[in-house]
Design an enzyme around this catalytic site. Sequence first.
Site: not given
Ligand code: NI
Length: 171
Positions: A46, A93-94, A135-136, A139, A51
């Site tokens: 995701g 998470c990236l 989660h997304e 963000h 991000q």
């Molecule tokens: Ni994330």
Amino acid sequence: MAVREILVYPDPRLREVAEPVAEVDDSIRALVEDMAETMYAAPGVGLAANQIGVLKRVFVIDIADEEEPSNLMVFINPEIVDTTGTQTYQEGCLSFPGGSEEIKRAERVRVRALDVNGKPFELEAEGLLAVAIQHENDHLNGVLMIDKLGPLKRRRLGQKIKKARETQADA
Ligand code: NI
């Protein structure tokens, strides 16, 4: 299409709140393509526009297994309208490379959003997909997985990310 740079915690831009997309036009579709390419290159399941430093309410998810065909899901102006139950999942998470922690979230969510053609859809999700959506969606509001942790785990995750960054800098 281009792979964009992914912002890493504690970059303050990850704390900003994304703005709704006024119109799903070609510039948004180009953004979605870049986001998908960036997510697949990482690789991750995701990615939210914040991000890559774009403050628009857009995220992409693909939770297909490696051996399965890819299944890109695009959410524009998403809204979680209902949640039920609880589950705990080991999340990564990236923007937190080298760190993952168990996080408690809703087991099921109902989400409304626009697709890449600007068409509204509604989706009910559970398990990993429900985790990814929550989660997304966080963000987009400047909320990060580290915020969901108690003080001890929060410190541990912060240290892991710092260590991963230093190791990378040394390499
Ligand atoms: Ni994330």
